[in-house]
Scaffold this active site. Structure first.
Site, PDB file in Angstrom:
ATOM      1  N   ARG A 208       0.849  -1.202   0.000  1.00  0.00           N
ATOM      2  CA  ARG A 208       0.000   0.000   0.000  1.00  0.00           C
ATOM      3  C   ARG A 208       0.875   1.239   0.000  1.00  0.00           C
ATOM      4  NH1 ARG A 208      -2.448  -1.975   5.386  1.00  0.00           N
ATOM      5  NH2 ARG A 208      -3.131  -4.058   4.802  1.00  0.00           N
ATOM      6  N   GLU A 343       0.029  -9.924  19.627  1.00  0.00           N
ATOM      7  CA  GLU A 343      -1.401  -9.628  19.439  1.00  0.00           C
ATOM      8  C   GLU A 343      -2.300 -10.759  19.926  1.00  0.00           C
ATOM      9  OE1 GLU A 343       0.116  -8.611  15.544  1.00  0.00           O
ATOM     10  OE2 GLU A 343      -1.602  -7.299  15.314  1.00  0.00           O
TER      11      GLU A 343
END
Ligand code: AMP
Length: 362
Positions: A208, A343
């Site tokens: 991106r 996470e």
């Protein structure tokens, strides 16, 4: 109680099994067929040697919680409807999580399921940080900054409290992996993030572009259609767009001018956005790095910190090269830490807290 943490992507499912805060097993099922999340889940459980009937709960990582889902919670029909509504905001990110939830429902219909959101950590951002200066009718549709990688940043806050002895007051945190972002964390709470309405904004990433003039997006959409532009912006840009690969290790090994420029671009824009985030905190006391690149690439860390030297950050090059946790010089007025990504454990701990909240209510 055995808790299954489920991280569903479009082409892979990652599972982790927790008992209290301890991870007991993990599995990764790659290249699942479209609609094949249930089969992938069953395979992953078999790989870990886990019988579904022995699970006490499942917790799913959900990228987008929208404006209303701001903490880890039990997936009720109303919560499921909200996650589905957010799929409009995150067309690439929420559908795999919904498929994962449906797969667990298929396999274990009575298992309590929880959702942990990547947007939730940023719910503390002030309105001035999240509001786009757009007309009211468009803002009312939910066009605003949300911020992502929140479970990673929440884990960094938790780990830094242990690592540094006390949590630094103004923390500039970088999550540098295939997706990359930075976050301003003041007294443990997110006050600004480089990612916005979607995970497309901010730093140069693996595939991106990061921040772009919206006119560039209009041009791409006019030329390639909206779906074509989305493909370019999500999968064909960033390091891959600049040098043909999104893999930092491959870029390092390539030794070409193109690869070197892509790495320059990555570091330059990480520092530019990082400095902007420091303005949201009135300065900086600590810089942290996590993610595949942030944890492993000493040169990227050094280059970003050197660009931020005007803030008083001085890296200890030897400690950084050895990959130590604390990588600042004693003379540095800004502490610099590498923090392993955590996470899955964050999801497990937040789910445990959500279960305890529920039990306290009943
Ligand atoms: P993540 O999305 O957090 O798994 O990070 C993926 C990125 O980390 C890819 O660009 C990898 O090339 C990069 N990465 C992983 N290990 C290393 C390493 N030892 N040195 C440099 N980059 C690495």
């Amino acid at each position: 109680m055995m808790l299954l943490v489920v991280n569903s992507g479009s082409s892979s499912v990652k599972l982790a099994l927790f008992e209290a805060a301890e991870q007991r097993a993990e599995a990764r099922v790659e290249e699942i067929a479209p609609g094949g999340h249930a089969a992938a889940l069953a395979r992953g459980l078999a790989q870990m040697g886990v019988r579904p009937d022995l699970l006490g709960a499942a917790a799913h990582r959900v990228v987008h919680g929208g404006a209303s889902l701001t903490q880890t919670c039990r997936i009720t029909p109303a919560v499921l409807a909200s996650i589905e509504a957010c799929a409009d905001l995150a067309p690439l990110h929420n559908p795999p999580a919904l498929a994962g939830i449906a797969a667990v429902t298929d396999l274990c219909p009575d298992l309590p399921q929880y959702a942990a959101f990547d947007t939730a950590f940023h719910a503390t951002n002030p309105a001035v940080a999240t509001t786009y200066a757009l007309p009211l009718a468009d803002r009312r549709r939910g066009l605003r900054r949300y911020g992502f990688h929140g479970l990673s940043y929440a884990a960094v806050v938790r780990r830094m409290t242990d690592l540094a002895g006390a949590l630094p007051r103004r923390m500039l945190s970088f999550h540098l992996g295939n997706g990359a972002s930075a976050c301003a964390i003041l007294d443990g709470c997110s006050v600004a993030s480089s990612m916005g309405f979607s995970p497309l904004d901010g730093l140069t990433m693996g595939t991106r572009a990061g921040a772009l003039d919206p006119a560039v997006v209009l041009d791409l959409a006019a030329r390639h259609g909206v779906a074509g532009a989305a493909e370019i912006l999500n999968r064909g840009s960033g390091l891959r767009g600049l040098a043909g690969t999104n893999d930092m290790r491959v870029l390092r090994a390539a030794g070409t001018a193109e690869a070197a420029f892509a790495i320059d671009h990555f570091c330059y824009w990480a520092a530019r956005h990082g400095a902007s985030l420091c303005a949201a905190m009135g300065g900086v006391d600590a810089i942290t790095f996590t993610g595949g690149i942030g944890e492993n690439d000493a040169e990227v860390r050094a280059r970003i910190v050197n660009s931020l030297a005007f803030l008083g950050a001085v890296m200890d090059a030897e400690a950084n090269g050895r990959g130590e946790r604390a990588v600042h010089k004693a003379t540095s007025s800004v502490a610099i830490w590498t923090v392993p990504a955590d996470e899955e454990r964050q999801i497990a701990l937040e789910t445990k807290a959500a279960i305890a909240r529920k039990e306290a209510q009943t």
